[in-house]
Scaffold this motif. Structure first.
Motif, PDB file in Angstrom:
ATOM      1  N   PRO A 330       0.789  -1.233   0.000  1.00  0.00           N
ATOM      2  CA  PRO A 330       0.000   0.000   0.000  1.00  0.00           C
ATOM      3  C   PRO A 330       0.822   1.284   0.000  1.00  0.00           C
ATOM      4  O   PRO A 330       0.334   2.339  -0.392  1.00  0.00           O
ATOM      5  CB  PRO A 330      -0.831  -0.115   1.280  1.00  0.00           C
ATOM      6  CG  PRO A 330      -0.087  -1.074   2.152  1.00  0.00           C
ATOM      7  CD  PRO A 330       0.567  -2.041   1.212  1.00  0.00           C
ATOM      8  N   ARG A 331       2.074   1.234   0.457  1.00  0.00           N
ATOM      9  CA  ARG A 331       2.912   2.436   0.489  1.00  0.00           C
ATOM     10  C   ARG A 331       4.225   2.182  -0.237  1.00  0.00           C
ATOM     11  O   ARG A 331       4.688   1.056  -0.328  1.00  0.00           O
ATOM     12  CB  ARG A 331       3.211   2.859   1.938  1.00  0.00           C
ATOM     13  CG  ARG A 331       2.037   3.444   2.658  1.00  0.00           C
ATOM     14  CD  ARG A 331       2.468   4.034   3.990  1.00  0.00           C
ATOM     15  NE  ARG A 331       2.850   3.009   4.966  1.00  0.00           N
ATOM     16  CZ  ARG A 331       3.299   3.284   6.196  1.00  0.00           C
ATOM     17  NH1 ARG A 331       3.449   4.545   6.568  1.00  0.00           N
ATOM     18  NH2 ARG A 331       3.596   2.313   7.028  1.00  0.00           N
ATOM     19  N   ARG A 332       4.825   3.259  -0.713  1.00  0.00           N
ATOM     20  CA  ARG A 332       6.130   3.177  -1.361  1.00  0.00           C
ATOM     21  C   ARG A 332       7.187   3.618  -0.341  1.00  0.00           C
ATOM     22  O   ARG A 332       7.537   4.793  -0.239  1.00  0.00           O
ATOM     23  CB  ARG A 332       6.167   4.038  -2.625  1.00  0.00           C
ATOM     24  CG  ARG A 332       5.181   3.573  -3.695  1.00  0.00           C
ATOM     25  CD  ARG A 332       5.552   2.166  -4.175  1.00  0.00           C
ATOM     26  NE  ARG A 332       4.576   1.577  -5.086  1.00  0.00           N
ATOM     27  CZ  ARG A 332       3.644   0.706  -4.724  1.00  0.00           C
ATOM     28  NH1 ARG A 332       3.547   0.311  -3.449  1.00  0.00           N
ATOM     29  NH2 ARG A 332       2.804   0.198  -5.602  1.00  0.00           N
ATOM     30  N   LEU A 333       7.681   2.644   0.416  1.00  0.00           N
ATOM     31  CA  LEU A 333       8.589   2.942   1.518  1.00  0.00           C
ATOM     32  C   LEU A 333       9.891   3.570   1.042  1.00  0.00           C
ATOM     33  O   LEU A 333      10.438   4.473   1.692  1.00  0.00           O
ATOM     34  CB  LEU A 333       8.898   1.659   2.301  1.00  0.00           C
ATOM     35  CG  LEU A 333       7.707   0.943   2.950  1.00  0.00           C
ATOM     36  CD1 LEU A 333       8.186  -0.335   3.628  1.00  0.00           C
ATOM     37  CD2 LEU A 333       7.007   1.842   3.957  1.00  0.00           C
ATOM     38  N   TYR A 334      10.387   3.099  -0.086  1.00  0.00           N
ATOM     39  CA  TYR A 334      11.665   3.630  -0.561  1.00  0.00           C
ATOM     40  C   TYR A 334      11.523   5.090  -0.987  1.00  0.00           C
ATOM     41  O   TYR A 334      12.478   5.868  -0.866  1.00  0.00           O
ATOM     42  CB  TYR A 334      12.221   2.788  -1.706  1.00  0.00           C
ATOM     43  CG  TYR A 334      13.729   2.768  -1.732  1.00  0.00           C
ATOM     44  CD1 TYR A 334      14.431   1.843  -0.968  1.00  0.00           C
ATOM     45  CD2 TYR A 334      14.452   3.683  -2.492  1.00  0.00           C
ATOM     46  CE1 TYR A 334      15.819   1.818  -0.968  1.00  0.00           C
ATOM     47  CE2 TYR A 334      15.846   3.668  -2.495  1.00  0.00           C
ATOM     48  CZ  TYR A 334      16.525   2.740  -1.728  1.00  0.00           C
ATOM     49  OH  TYR A 334      17.905   2.738  -1.725  1.00  0.00           O
ATOM     50  N   ASP A 335      10.341   5.475  -1.444  1.00  0.00           N
ATOM     51  CA  ASP A 335      10.126   6.877  -1.799  1.00  0.00           C
ATOM     52  C   ASP A 335      10.232   7.773  -0.562  1.00  0.00           C
ATOM     53  O   ASP A 335      10.747   8.904  -0.639  1.00  0.00           O
ATOM     54  CB  ASP A 335       8.755   7.064  -2.453  1.00  0.00           C
ATOM     55  CG  ASP A 335       8.675   6.421  -3.829  1.00  0.00           C
ATOM     56  OD1 ASP A 335       9.712   5.907  -4.311  1.00  0.00           O
ATOM     57  OD2 ASP A 335       7.577   6.415  -4.418  1.00  0.00           O
ATOM     58  N   VAL A 336       9.744   7.273   0.579  1.00  0.00           N
ATOM     59  CA  VAL A 336       9.856   8.038   1.831  1.00  0.00           C
ATOM     60  C   VAL A 336      11.331   8.202   2.196  1.00  0.00           C
ATOM     61  O   VAL A 336      11.788   9.291   2.565  1.00  0.00           O
ATOM     62  CB  VAL A 336       9.090   7.329   2.972  1.00  0.00           C
ATOM     63  CG1 VAL A 336       9.215   8.130   4.269  1.00  0.00           C
ATOM     64  CG2 VAL A 336       7.629   7.123   2.605  1.00  0.00           C
ATOM     65  N   LEU A 337      12.088   7.113   2.070  1.00  0.00           N
ATOM     66  CA  LEU A 337      13.526   7.175   2.346  1.00  0.00           C
ATOM     67  C   LEU A 337      14.223   8.142   1.399  1.00  0.00           C
ATOM     68  O   LEU A 337      15.069   8.947   1.820  1.00  0.00           O
ATOM     69  CB  LEU A 337      14.126   5.775   2.226  1.00  0.00           C
ATOM     70  CG  LEU A 337      15.648   5.663   2.295  1.00  0.00           C
ATOM     71  CD1 LEU A 337      16.169   6.171   3.628  1.00  0.00           C
ATOM     72  CD2 LEU A 337      16.092   4.226   2.049  1.00  0.00           C
TER      73      LEU A 337
END
Length: 376
Positions: A330-337
């Motif tokens: 559901p989320r793009r974790l690497y984009d947050v990083l």
């Protein structure tokens, strides 16, 4: 064992003669509090029995090192010698320099009532008893074996704090001028603020970060303080014998699925070694499990896994600086990083360390610095 020269050497390493903690470290036989501990090996964790080799016992007990005393539900005292145990560490005797750092942030002065959260081996309680006196120190842990063993060993060295078995996140056993936590918390419980006396001070770390929070109670029943500039990381609080199982099933998915593919201009980062980045990422997306590895071709690999099903896999090939990223859920974790890493480059720092901390009476905590805010 002639432990006093060892304790004196430890005091010289982690503090100085003018410090209020110089005497307590010299006066505390840490080896009595840690008779067995686990050492890691290829099969997992193997218990070591200190009295069987006093030289190794002294070296371990009086080094500035964390000694793991519990893995999963198994305490080193009760583990079969020579038979490895697998799992995550669930209790330890924290390295003395970090214990002293946390106690120093507590600003312990004569007459204050201290709650030492996470008894563990009892070492932090022992130092506090030497500093304040037994009657002003309460130490608490969720594990009945740990509290019983620590109380017995503290008694053997002539120290008698109040030892309580309870959940650190539930109602606390009294009113205290200082609350110093040797276990990390996902957020600051309202019960801590209720138990904190007017003008009292709390010190804790936040789960999944390297942030030390210090805050003084305010008139509205909340607290105000800051994120300190130094850093620390403790085991997270638990309410049962062990931590929940890891995300191995999701790791399989993250290792095999294609997901959404992109290319990052940055090489793979071991996030948990980059304290500022790790701490800010954990505030933005709490609960990420990080894993790293090396591919068969020598490529650097990293995975990000989240209980909500989000995952990311990153690979930097040998000789490359860019990274191929696969993401799903559901989320793009690497984009947050990535956003955090860009901010790091653009500003030369991240705003987490030194941030102001404002805590409401219900425990809601807001961090702010330079236009940045985050709320737990």
């Amino acid at each position: 064992m002639d432990w006093k020269p060892h304790a004196a050497a430890l005091a010289a390493k982690v503090t100085h003669p003018e410090s209020a903690w110089w005497g307590p470290i010299r006066q505390t036989p840490r080896h009595v509090l840690v008779e067995r501990w686990f050492t890691p090996d290829a099969q997992g964790w193997t218990a070591f029995h200190g009295p069987s080799d006093e030289g190794m016992w002294a070296d371990a007990a009086y080094s500035d090192t964390t000694l793991v005393t519990r893995v999963g539900p198994v305490h080193a005292d009760l583990a079969a010698l020579g038979k490895p145990v697998t799992g995550l560490p669930t209790s330890s005797s924290t390295l003395p320099s970090l214990v002293v750092t946390m106690l120093e942030h507590g600003r312990l002065t004569a007459g204050v009532r201290l709650l030492d959260l996470a008894t563990g081996s009892g070492y932090s309680a022992a130092l506090a008893c030497h500093r304040l006196g037994d009657g002003l120190v309460t130490t608490l842990d969720v594990d009945p074996y740990l509290t019983e063993a620590a109380a017995d060993r503290l008694d053997r060295i002539g120290l008698h704090p109040t030892v309580v078995t309870a959940d650190a996140g539930s109602e606390l056993p009294g009113t205290f001028d200082r609350i110093v936590s040797m276990v990390s918390m996902p957020r600051i419980p309202a019960s801590w603020l209720t138990a904190l006396a007017p003008g009292g001070r709390l010190v804790t770390t936040i789960t999944g970060t390297g942030l030390i929070i210090t805050a003084d109670k305010t008139d509205d029943g909340g607290a105000a303080g800051r994120v300190e500039w130094d850093r620390a990381s403790f085991m997270t609080t638990r309410t049962s014998d062990d931590y929940p199982p890891g995300l191995s099933g999701l790791f399989t998915t993250a290792s095999t699925e294609e997901g959404d593919v992109s290319v990052s201009p940055f090489p793979v980062l071991n996030v948990m070694q980059a304290w500022e980045v790790w701490s800010m990422l954990s505030l933005a997306a709490p609960g990420i499990e990080h894993r790293t590895g090396t591919g068969e071709d020598g490529s650097r690999m990293a995975w990000m896994l989240h209980p909500d099903g989000s995952w990311a896999r990153a690979r930097t090939a040998p000789g490359d600086r860019t990274t191929t990223v696969h993401q799903g859920g559901p989320r793009r974790l690497y984009d947050v990083l990535e956003a955090i890493r860009w901010r790091w480059l653009e500003h030369g720092e991240l705003p987490v360390y030194g941030a102001r901390a404002t805590i409401s009476p219900d425990g809601t905590t807001t961090f702010s610095r330079g236009g940045w805010t985050a709320t737990l």
